[in-house]
Design an enzyme around this catalytic site. Structure first.
Site, short mmCIF file in Angstrom:
data_model
loop_
_atom_site.label_atom_id
_atom_site.label_comp_id
_atom_site.label_asym_id
_atom_site.label_seq_id
_atom_site.Cartn_x
_atom_site.Cartn_y
_atom_site.Cartn_z
N HIS A 208 -49.19 127.38 -52.09
CA HIS A 208 -49.23 128.28 -50.74
C HIS A 208 -49.43 129.74 -51.43
O HIS A 208 -50.33 131.12 -50.98
CB HIS A 208 -49.26 128.36 -49.47
C1 UD1 Z 1 -46.02 133.63 -45.93
C2 UD1 Z 1 -44.30 134.72 -46.37
C3 UD1 Z 1 -44.11 133.53 -47.92
C4 UD1 Z 1 -43.63 132.71 -47.17
C5 UD1 Z 1 -44.40 131.38 -46.16
C6 UD1 Z 1 -44.60 130.45 -45.77
C7 UD1 Z 1 -44.92 136.83 -46.89
C8 UD1 Z 1 -45.07 138.20 -47.07
N1 UD1 Z 1 -45.25 135.86 -46.87
O1 UD1 Z 1 -46.47 133.47 -46.37
O2 UD1 Z 1 -43.01 133.96 -48.25
O3 UD1 Z 1 -43.71 131.10 -48.37
O4 UD1 Z 1 -45.17 132.03 -45.40
O5 UD1 Z 1 -45.68 129.78 -45.62
O6 UD1 Z 1 -44.67 137.07 -45.75
N2 UD1 Z 1 -52.47 131.93 -41.40
C9 UD1 Z 1 -52.56 130.82 -40.83
N3 UD1 Z 1 -51.61 130.63 -39.34
C10 UD1 Z 1 -50.07 130.88 -39.62
C11 UD1 Z 1 -50.41 131.46 -40.03
C12 UD1 Z 1 -50.26 132.21 -41.40
O7 UD1 Z 1 -53.86 130.35 -39.98
O8 UD1 Z 1 -49.84 130.02 -38.62
C13 UD1 Z 1 -53.37 132.09 -42.32
C14 UD1 Z 1 -54.16 133.53 -41.49
O9 UD1 Z 1 -55.24 133.48 -42.33
C15 UD1 Z 1 -52.81 134.53 -42.42
C16 UD1 Z 1 -52.66 133.71 -43.98
O10 UD1 Z 1 -52.75 132.06 -43.34
O11 UD1 Z 1 -53.86 135.72 -43.38
C17 UD1 Z 1 -51.65 133.74 -44.71
O12 UD1 Z 1 -50.44 134.32 -43.39
P1 UD1 Z 1 -49.27 134.96 -44.27
O13 UD1 Z 1 -48.39 135.18 -43.11
O14 UD1 Z 1 -49.91 136.56 -44.33
O15 UD1 Z 1 -48.61 134.47 -45.65
P2 UD1 Z 1 -48.55 132.89 -45.93
O16 UD1 Z 1 -48.96 133.36 -46.83
O17 UD1 Z 1 -48.18 132.49 -44.65
#
Ligand code: UD1
Length: 364
Positions: A208
């Site tokens: 991820h």
């Molecule tokens: C975040 C953390 C990362 C951690 C990871 C675990 C930061 C900078 N990053 O990254 O350190 O290792 O979580 O998973 O805080 N999304 C969904 N559903 C959700 C959450 C996210 O669909 O419940 C999608 C959205 O499109 C979002 C993307 O995933 O834009 C990324 O989510 P985000 O929380 O920005 O970062 P992670 O990649 O999950």
């Protein structure tokens, strides 16, 4: 009798929940503390949040900030704005933030400016790679937190090298493993590999990190490497939503499935750990899985140029690989008989108790 000390405990994203749960349970059992659980809403998909709360017997949070996704500035800023209201209204005696996600830094900033004592659980980890958003979150959180709870001695060394006052630091150990021990029985009973129809020997994949999944060239090379790995060891790949979007855009999910890789939605904690515990190897870019495989003695091939958890390499089962070196490393890992390694100090399922004891000492 003095009133119990009010402790705000911040949970935000999937890897936070395994760090918060043992501490929540330990603080709840301590009469001198009154924990308040706050979920920022950084992760919101049921399998990334609610199901993990249920697995770890966490109650619904007292406050849910519902912040959701966004750019780094949006997410960090929105958490700050929302948490500040609660911090002002409740004025906790302590604020505990965990890990290295955007919400960790956001709440630490709010607490530091309101002069609420901030504790960082999982302090001192450094990858040395400022291209990782988490590295910025770690450096900034540790700079402003009052108390730094480290998982391993390298964390203490990093902080001391940065000029940190030793009185701020306590090595409490790795709290993720408290969660594993908390639900070990449920993990053993879950039988997730059989439920997914996996063979006796299989590998677990997770990806991820933006550096791996956000760039089409890097993601294409990784998928090609996974196809080669799949020919050696059947793979199961619970796909993070960020990765699912990128794979689908490039049609790479179909390619993996055609070659026999079992793709699933992200799994809740117990089902996922059932997969890891039964696996012959993990292929990942996660931080937590590097630690969990070290604890379980399972080979872990980490698709990154660096790790903020070097103890998983020096004392554990972890090895850094690239898409070019994955296949050879997997061959080697599968050919090497497993030997029981001593676990790193304080990786023993007792970290939450050490946290509460340290907080009590500092609270006196
Ligand atoms: C975040 C953390 C990362 C951690 C990871 C675990 C930061 C900078 N990053 O990254 O350190 O290792 O979580 O998973 O805080 N999304 C969904 N559903 C959700 C959450 C996210 O669909 O419940 C999608 C959205 O499109 C979002 C993307 O995933 O834009 C990324 O989510 P985000 O929380 O920005 O970062 P992670 O990649 O999950």
């Amino acid at each position: 009798m003095t009133a119990p000390a009010r402790v705000h405990l911040i949970a935000a994203a999937r890897p936070n929940f395994m760090k918060v749960a043992p501490l929540w349970h330990a603080l709840t059992a301590a009469p001198d503390f009154e924990p308040v659980l706050i979920h920022t809403g950084q992760h919101y998909d049921p399998n990334m949040s609610d199901a993990i709360f249920a697995d770890l017997s966490l109650p619904p949070p007292h406050h849910h900030l519902g912040v959701g996704s966004g750019s780094h500035a949006e997410q960090t800023g929105n958490v700050m704005i929302a948490y500040e209201q609660i911090a002002l209204a409740e004025r906790p005696d302590w604020l505990i933030v965990v890990g290295d996600v955007n919400s960790t830094l956001a709440c630490a900033l709010v607490g530091a400016k309101l002069r609420i004592p901030v504790v960082h659980l999982e302090a001192g980890l450094r990858s040395g790679d400022r291209a990782m958003p988490e590295e910025i979150n770690r450096l900034a959180t540790d700079a402003i937190a009052d108390v730094l709870w480290t998982p391993s001695p390298d964390g203490d060394e990093n902080l001391l090298r940065e000029g940190c006052d030793p009185a701020r630091i306590t090595n409490v150990g790795n709290i993720m493993l408290d969660s594993f021990e908390l639900v070990r029985g449920k993990i053993a009973a879950a039988a997730e590999p059989a439920a997914l129809g996996l063979p006796e020997r299989y590998g677990v994949v997770t990806l991820h990190r933006p550096s791996n999944v956000d760039h089409p060239f890097a993601l294409g090379a990784l998928v090609a490497a996974l196809v080669v790995a799949q020919a050696r060891l059947p793979l199961v790949f619970p796909v993070h939503p960020r990765t699912a979007q990128r794979l689908a855009t490039m049609g790479l999910d179909k390619r993996l499935a055609q070659h026999g890789v079992v793709l699933t939605d992200p799994l809740p904690y117990v089902r996922f750990m059932s997969l890891v515990a039964g696996s012959a190897a993990a292929i990942t870019d996660s931080g937590g899985i590097q630690e969990e495989t070290t604890y379980l003695g399972i080979p872990c091939l980490t698709l990154r140029d660096n790790t903020e958890r070097p103890i998983t390499i020096t004392q554990g089962t972890n090895r850094l690989v690239t898409s070019d070196t994955l296949a050879a490393a997997l061959d080697q890992a599968l050919a090497t008989p497993r030997s029981a390694q001593p676990r790193p100090v304080h990786w023993d399922g007792q970290t939450a108790a050490r946290c509460v004891a340290d907080l009590r000492r500092r609270n006196a």
